[in-house]
Design a protein around this motif. Sequence first.
Motif, PDB file in Angstrom:
ATOM      1  N   MET A   1       7.165 -11.000 -15.526  1.00 14.82           N
ATOM      2  CA  MET A   1       5.868 -10.589 -14.972  1.00 14.82           C
ATOM      3  C   MET A   1       6.105  -9.607 -13.828  1.00 14.82           C
ATOM      4  N   PHE A   2       5.261  -8.644 -13.707  1.00 15.38           N
ATOM      5  CA  PHE A   2       5.347  -7.613 -12.676  1.00 15.38           C
ATOM      6  C   PHE A   2       5.181  -8.205 -11.281  1.00 15.38           C
ATOM      7  N   ASP A   3       5.679  -7.484 -10.277  1.00 16.14           N
ATOM      8  CA  ASP A   3       5.546  -7.909  -8.876  1.00 16.14           C
ATOM      9  C   ASP A   3       4.460  -7.066  -8.221  1.00 16.14           C
ATOM     10  N   ALA A   4       3.215  -7.482  -8.395  1.00 18.90           N
ATOM     11  CA  ALA A   4       2.093  -6.722  -7.857  1.00 18.90           C
ATOM     12  C   ALA A   4       2.069  -6.742  -6.337  1.00 18.90           C
ATOM     13  N   ALA A   5       2.448  -7.868  -5.753  1.00 18.51           N
ATOM     14  CA  ALA A   5       2.395  -7.983  -4.293  1.00 18.51           C
ATOM     15  C   ALA A   5       3.317  -6.964  -3.634  1.00 18.51           C
ATOM     16  N   ALA A   6       4.523  -6.797  -4.164  1.00 22.81           N
ATOM     17  CA  ALA A   6       5.460  -5.830  -3.598  1.00 22.81           C
ATOM     18  C   ALA A   6       4.917  -4.411  -3.733  1.00 22.81           C
ATOM     19  N   SER A   7       4.289  -4.109  -4.862  1.00 24.06           N
ATOM     20  CA  SER A   7       3.724  -2.781  -5.087  1.00 24.06           C
ATOM     21  C   SER A   7       2.584  -2.501  -4.111  1.00 24.06           C
ATOM     22  N   ILE A   8       1.734  -3.479  -3.895  1.00 23.46           N
ATOM     23  CA  ILE A   8       0.620  -3.318  -2.954  1.00 23.46           C
ATOM     24  C   ILE A   8       1.153  -3.091  -1.544  1.00 23.46           C
ATOM     25  N   ARG A   9       2.156  -3.857  -1.156  1.00 23.01           N
ATOM     26  CA  ARG A   9       2.722  -3.705   0.191  1.00 23.01           C
ATOM     27  C   ARG A   9       3.353  -2.329   0.371  1.00 23.01           C
ATOM     28  N   CYS A  10       4.043  -1.841  -0.652  1.00 26.30           N
ATOM     29  CA  CYS A  10       4.641  -0.508  -0.576  1.00 26.30           C
ATOM     30  C   CYS A  10       3.564   0.565  -0.429  1.00 26.30           C
ATOM     31  N   ALA A  11       2.476   0.432  -1.192  1.00 24.75           N
ATOM     32  CA  ALA A  11       1.374   1.398  -1.088  1.00 24.75           C
ATOM     33  C   ALA A  11       0.761   1.381   0.302  1.00 24.75           C
ATOM     34  N   LEU A  12       0.653   0.202   0.896  1.00 25.83           N
ATOM     35  CA  LEU A  12       0.108   0.086   2.244  1.00 25.83           C
ATOM     36  C   LEU A  12       1.028   0.757   3.262  1.00 25.83           C
ATOM     37  N   GLU A  13       2.326   0.570   3.111  1.00 23.12           N
ATOM     38  CA  GLU A  13       3.275   1.172   4.041  1.00 23.12           C
ATOM     39  C   GLU A  13       3.217   2.694   4.003  1.00 23.12           C
ATOM     40  N   GLU A  14       2.890   3.247   2.832  1.00 26.83           N
ATOM     41  CA  GLU A  14       2.861   4.701   2.664  1.00 26.83           C
ATOM     42  C   GLU A  14       1.441   5.267   2.693  1.00 26.83           C
TER      43      GLU A  14
END
Length: 215
Positions: A1-14
């Motif tokens: 399963m994908f790691d949506a939480a990590a992707s969201i956090r990365c988008a927030l950082e950038e």
Amino acid sequence: MFDAAASIRCALEEADARTTPYRHWLLTDVLPEEAIRAILALPITPADIEDTAGRRETHNSTRRFFAPDEQDRFPVCRALAAAWQEPATIAAIETTCNVDLGGNLLRIEYCQDRDGFWLEPHTDIGAKFFTMLVYLSDPPSGEDWGTDIYASPSEFVGSAPGQRNAGLIFIPGENTWHGFRQRPITGVRRSLIVNYVTPNWLSRHELAFPDHPVA
């Protein structure tokens, strides 16, 4: 399963922070592509709505949310609800947006808008404490499907980029005017609206975790 939480956090950082006409953030690559494909594959047919009268609540009975029933039926709904409920995601939002979400409740709406859809300028003030939009489909060439941003109900400023996997965040306030001017929608304009709402939210069936405020 994908790691949506990590992707969201990365988008927030950038995130690209803007201050005009009010504080808002533009995001790219919000969700893993696998998550977007899973959302688009959901067996949820767009509602046949002739006129919204400029408000989503005009057709409340046709709206769809990643509530517990949908999470039980569809793994992607459960995974995304968990990602936006995760303490690390909450901390990233609070750091990026300088906001305290503690004690609020997660609400995720899946929107499928057809030609003729529009929203009058509004602010989201009231029980909505945080608003994030994630766009799930690329508009055809020449069409703009991003949320419209206003300095006042009558002063249009511009539109958020509405391409696939882009996002927009704002903290609702008296000046956070936004909407969607009526314009061509060839196909279906799909998006997620993520809110953290205050504990007195009345429509409990819309909430991802009705009895569990975020930490």
